[in-house]
Write an enzyme that holds these catalytic residues in place. Structure first.
Site, PDB file in Angstrom:
ATOM      1  CG  HIS A 100      39.158  75.654  38.477  1.00  0.00           C
ATOM      2  ND1 HIS A 100      38.672  76.893  38.119  1.00  0.00           N
ATOM      3  CD2 HIS A 100      39.607  75.085  37.331  1.00  0.00           C
ATOM      4  CE1 HIS A 100      38.801  77.055  36.809  1.00  0.00           C
ATOM      5  NE2 HIS A 100      39.379  75.984  36.312  1.00  0.00           N
ATOM      6  CG  HIS A 102      42.106  71.546  35.612  1.00  0.00           C
ATOM      7  ND1 HIS A 102      41.053  71.146  34.831  1.00  0.00           N
ATOM      8  CD2 HIS A 102      42.119  72.900  35.545  1.00  0.00           C
ATOM      9  CE1 HIS A 102      40.454  72.201  34.298  1.00  0.00           C
ATOM     10  NE2 HIS A 102      41.081  73.283  34.722  1.00  0.00           N
TER      11      HIS A 102
HETATM   12  P1  5GP Z   1      39.600  76.335  33.180  1.00  0.00           P
HETATM   13  O1  5GP Z   1      39.813  76.464  31.706  1.00  0.00           O
HETATM   14  O2  5GP Z   1      38.863  77.519  33.769  1.00  0.00           O
HETATM   15  O3  5GP Z   1      40.858  76.001  33.933  1.00  0.00           O
HETATM   16  O4  5GP Z   1      38.706  75.042  33.376  1.00  0.00           O
HETATM   17  C1  5GP Z   1      37.361  75.063  33.660  1.00  0.00           C
HETATM   18  C2  5GP Z   1      36.922  73.619  33.714  1.00  0.00           C
HETATM   19  O5  5GP Z   1      35.641  73.570  34.304  1.00  0.00           O
HETATM   20  C3  5GP Z   1      36.808  72.951  32.342  1.00  0.00           C
HETATM   21  O6  5GP Z   1      37.662  71.814  32.289  1.00  0.00           O
HETATM   22  C4  5GP Z   1      35.324  72.587  32.231  1.00  0.00           C
HETATM   23  O7  5GP Z   1      35.112  71.341  31.613  1.00  0.00           O
HETATM   24  C5  5GP Z   1      34.883  72.575  33.680  1.00  0.00           C
HETATM   25  N1  5GP Z   1      33.486  72.948  33.868  1.00  0.00           N
HETATM   26  C6  5GP Z   1      32.842  73.999  33.301  1.00  0.00           C
HETATM   27  N2  5GP Z   1      31.559  74.019  33.722  1.00  0.00           N
HETATM   28  C7  5GP Z   1      31.409  72.985  34.579  1.00  0.00           C
HETATM   29  C8  5GP Z   1      30.290  72.500  35.328  1.00  0.00           C
HETATM   30  O8  5GP Z   1      29.189  73.023  35.307  1.00  0.00           O
HETATM   31  N3  5GP Z   1      30.518  71.400  36.096  1.00  0.00           N
HETATM   32  C9  5GP Z   1      31.727  70.787  36.156  1.00  0.00           C
HETATM   33  N4  5GP Z   1      31.830  69.708  36.938  1.00  0.00           N
HETATM   34  N5  5GP Z   1      32.802  71.221  35.459  1.00  0.00           N
HETATM   35  C10 5GP Z   1      32.632  72.301  34.677  1.00  0.00           C
END
Ligand code: 5GP
Ligand code: ZN
Length: 144
Positions: A100, A102
């Site tokens: 993903h 951001h």
């Molecule tokens: P990473 O650290 O993997 O780049 O970011 C994962 C992101 O996914 C985090 O910013 C977290 O807040 C978001 N996230 C985790 N679980 C969910 C969810 O169930 N729904 C949404 N919309 N975001 C999520």
């Protein structure tokens, strides 16, 4: 993928606040936003790592991010700039193992800063930078 939170969001098995969807990807708000409008752009086809996406899908995520950031700037959401960031792999801090991107609007005084701890410039003289650049560039054409 069965136990993936983001696949469940794609399949509407879990709720999300959606912004955008097309055949290849979708975008929705991060559940714990760092600023208002903080969104995630994800491929619909489950892949853990950004490097596993094909080149078109990887590029498409950025095109959609561009579209959304322009929409945010046109909206009433406070935005004077934005950070795009992507953690590729657990070692890089990726927590949700469905790749993903951001996108987070920023504005003066938002209290958020995405940044790197830069190395001492003496560690990377031009000769070393050139060697590293060569190690990478010779593989560019072999990648999908
Ligand atoms: P990473 O650290 O993997 O780049 O970011 C994962 C992101 O996914 C985090 O910013 C977290 O807040 C978001 N996230 C985790 N679980 C969910 C969810 O169930 N729904 C949404 N919309 N975001 C999520
Ligand atoms: Zn998934």
């Amino acid at each position: 993928m069965k136990d993936c939170i983001f696949c469940k969001i794609i399949n509407r098995e879990l709720p999300a606040s959606f912004i955008y969807e097309d055949e290849t990807c979708m975008a929705f708000l991060d559940i714990h936003p760092i600023t208002e409008g903080h969104a995630l752009v994800i491929p619909k086809h489950h892949q853990e790592r950004f490097t596993q996406l094909n080149n078109e899908v990887a590029g498409h995520l950025f095109k959609v991010a561009h579209k959304i950031l322009n929409a945010i700037e046109d909206s009433e959401i406070k935005s004077e700039g934005a950070n795009l960031f992507l953690s590729d792999g657990t070692v890089a801090g990726q927590e949700v193992m469905h790749s993903h991107l951001h996108i987070a609007p920023t504005f003066k005084g938002d209290g958020q800063r995405v940044g790197f701890s830069h190395s001492d410039p003496e560690m990377f003289p031009r000769k070393r930078l050139d060697e590293i650049a060569t190690k990478i560039s010779k593989f560019i054409n072999e990648q999908s």
